[in-house]
Design a protein around this motif. Sequence first.
Motif, mmCIF file in Angstrom:
data_model
loop_
_atom_site.group_PDB
_atom_site.id
_atom_site.type_symbol
_atom_site.label_atom_id
_atom_site.label_comp_id
_atom_site.label_asym_id
_atom_site.label_seq_id
_atom_site.Cartn_x
_atom_site.Cartn_y
_atom_site.Cartn_z
ATOM 1 N N UNK A 102 0.826 -1.207 0.000
ATOM 2 C CA UNK A 102 0.000 0.000 0.000
ATOM 3 C C UNK A 102 0.860 1.257 0.000
ATOM 4 N N UNK A 103 2.011 1.218 0.693
ATOM 5 C CA UNK A 103 2.914 2.369 0.678
ATOM 6 C C UNK A 103 3.451 2.627 -0.719
ATOM 7 N N UNK A 104 3.808 1.555 -1.405
ATOM 8 C CA UNK A 104 4.380 1.705 -2.749
ATOM 9 C C UNK A 104 3.312 2.136 -3.748
ATOM 10 N N UNK A 105 2.144 1.568 -3.636
ATOM 11 C CA UNK A 105 1.090 1.810 -4.621
ATOM 12 C C UNK A 105 0.086 2.873 -4.201
ATOM 13 N N UNK A 106 0.310 3.542 -3.066
ATOM 14 C CA UNK A 106 -0.697 4.474 -2.570
ATOM 15 C C UNK A 106 -0.953 5.628 -3.541
ATOM 16 N N UNK A 107 0.107 6.160 -4.133
ATOM 17 C CA UNK A 107 -0.086 7.270 -5.073
ATOM 18 C C UNK A 107 -0.913 6.833 -6.272
ATOM 19 N N UNK A 108 -0.648 5.627 -6.773
ATOM 20 C CA UNK A 108 -1.415 5.125 -7.911
ATOM 21 C C UNK A 108 -2.871 4.882 -7.526
ATOM 22 N N UNK A 109 -3.091 4.321 -6.320
ATOM 23 C CA UNK A 109 -4.459 4.075 -5.862
ATOM 24 C C UNK A 109 -5.224 5.382 -5.705
ATOM 25 N N UNK A 110 -4.567 6.382 -5.127
ATOM 26 C CA UNK A 110 -5.225 7.676 -4.936
ATOM 27 C C UNK A 110 -5.591 8.275 -6.282
ATOM 28 N N UNK A 111 -4.679 8.187 -7.230
ATOM 29 C CA UNK A 111 -4.932 8.767 -8.553
ATOM 30 C C UNK A 111 -5.997 7.978 -9.307
ATOM 31 N N UNK A 112 -5.881 6.642 -9.306
ATOM 32 C CA UNK A 112 -6.821 5.810 -10.055
ATOM 33 C C UNK A 112 -8.231 5.880 -9.488
ATOM 34 N N UNK A 113 -8.362 5.897 -8.163
ATOM 35 C CA UNK A 113 -9.680 5.879 -7.541
ATOM 36 C C UNK A 113 -10.180 7.275 -7.196
ATOM 37 N N UNK A 114 -9.428 8.299 -7.546
ATOM 38 C CA UNK A 114 -9.801 9.690 -7.267
ATOM 39 C C UNK A 114 -10.093 9.900 -5.777
ATOM 40 N N UNK A 115 -9.184 9.440 -4.942
ATOM 41 C CA UNK A 115 -9.353 9.568 -3.497
ATOM 42 C C UNK A 115 -8.816 10.913 -3.025
ATOM 43 N N UNK A 116 -9.329 11.376 -1.900
ATOM 44 C CA UNK A 116 -8.862 12.630 -1.307
ATOM 45 C C UNK A 116 -7.870 12.307 -0.195
ATOM 46 N N UNK A 117 -6.823 13.099 -0.118
ATOM 47 C CA UNK A 117 -5.835 12.927 0.943
ATOM 48 C C UNK A 117 -5.991 14.049 1.949
ATOM 49 N N UNK A 118 -5.243 13.972 3.047
ATOM 50 C CA UNK A 118 -5.318 15.035 4.055
ATOM 51 C C UNK A 118 -4.804 16.349 3.480
ATOM 52 N N UNK A 119 -3.829 16.279 2.582
ATOM 53 C CA UNK A 119 -3.353 17.505 1.933
ATOM 54 C C UNK A 119 -4.466 18.135 1.105
ATOM 55 N N UNK A 120 -5.223 17.294 0.397
ATOM 56 C CA UNK A 120 -6.353 17.808 -0.383
ATOM 57 C C UNK A 120 -7.382 18.457 0.524
ATOM 58 N N UNK A 121 -7.656 17.824 1.665
ATOM 59 C CA UNK A 121 -8.637 18.390 2.599
ATOM 60 C C UNK A 121 -8.147 19.701 3.191
ATOM 61 N N UNK A 122 -6.851 19.778 3.531
ATOM 62 C CA UNK A 122 -6.297 21.036 4.051
ATOM 63 C C UNK A 122 -6.394 22.143 3.012
ATOM 64 N N UNK A 123 -6.107 21.807 1.771
ATOM 65 C CA UNK A 123 -6.200 22.790 0.689
ATOM 66 C C UNK A 123 -7.642 23.260 0.514
ATOM 67 N N UNK A 124 -8.581 22.316 0.566
ATOM 68 C CA UNK A 124 -9.998 22.686 0.451
ATOM 69 C C UNK A 124 -10.441 23.567 1.620
ATOM 70 N N UNK A 125 -9.965 23.264 2.827
ATOM 71 C CA UNK A 125 -10.319 24.080 3.983
ATOM 72 C C UNK A 125 -9.780 25.499 3.838
ATOM 73 N N UNK A 126 -8.542 25.638 3.333
ATOM 74 C CA UNK A 126 -7.980 26.982 3.157
ATOM 75 C C UNK A 126 -8.750 27.739 2.073
ATOM 76 N N UNK A 127 -9.118 27.056 1.001
ATOM 77 C CA UNK A 127 -9.912 27.714 -0.048
ATOM 78 C C UNK A 127 -11.280 28.113 0.482
ATOM 79 N N UNK A 128 -11.872 27.264 1.323
ATOM 80 C CA UNK A 128 -13.171 27.581 1.905
ATOM 81 C C UNK A 128 -13.062 28.810 2.805
ATOM 82 N N UNK A 129 -12.003 28.862 3.625
ATOM 83 C CA UNK A 129 -11.801 30.026 4.486
ATOM 84 C C UNK A 129 -11.614 31.297 3.677
ATOM 85 N N UNK A 130 -10.834 31.198 2.610
ATOM 86 C CA UNK A 130 -10.593 32.345 1.726
ATOM 87 C C UNK A 130 -11.904 32.799 1.073
ATOM 88 N N UNK A 131 -12.677 31.843 0.602
ATOM 89 C CA UNK A 131 -13.957 32.166 -0.046
ATOM 90 C C UNK A 131 -14.924 32.788 0.946
#
Length: 173
Positions: A102-131
């Motif tokens: 899972x460590x090796x393939x995590x990036x591929x799984x996230x990309x293939x399955x369109x999963x959200x990561x904690x970085x994505x959630x942090x970015x969305x929270x900052x955009x929400x605050x800005x908006x």
Amino acid sequence: MEVIEALAILILVIAIIILVYYYLLNSPETAQKLRSIVPNTADAHMDEVLGKKSDYDDLSKDKAAAGEGSDSMSKKIKIKLSDIDMSSLNTDAFSSKLDAFLDVKSDELIKDWSLATTNDLNELESKFGETTGKVDNLEKSFDEFRKSSEEFQKVTEEKLASLDERIESLENK
């Protein structure tokens, strides 16, 4: 249920099955109870197929050929679980291999399955605050505009009233 939840449940079920298998394999009391519950033959004529003594041996087959054929076939088919070395297989090794995969393939799984990561959630929270901040600023600007437009409307009405009075005074002359 989302895909990641289904995958997690599948992994847990497989782990439970493996643990039950190892428990049954390593506890002789349980294995003996299972052997006593499970019948030796599943069919009334299975003894004939396996080459054991039967009332029908002399009617259909040569005894020597039947005994040799069934012994060699049963040796080829029958594998005892106790013969397999299970010491090298354990759940910790399986878990560590799964984690490494899972460590090796995590990036591929996230990309293939369109999963959200904690970085994505942090970015969305900052955009929400800005908006949210921008919407608040727009709301304040609109309130100021409304106040100034009301004042402008009052001033304009006063000027129109004074113009009307002047026009009426000119008309009356």
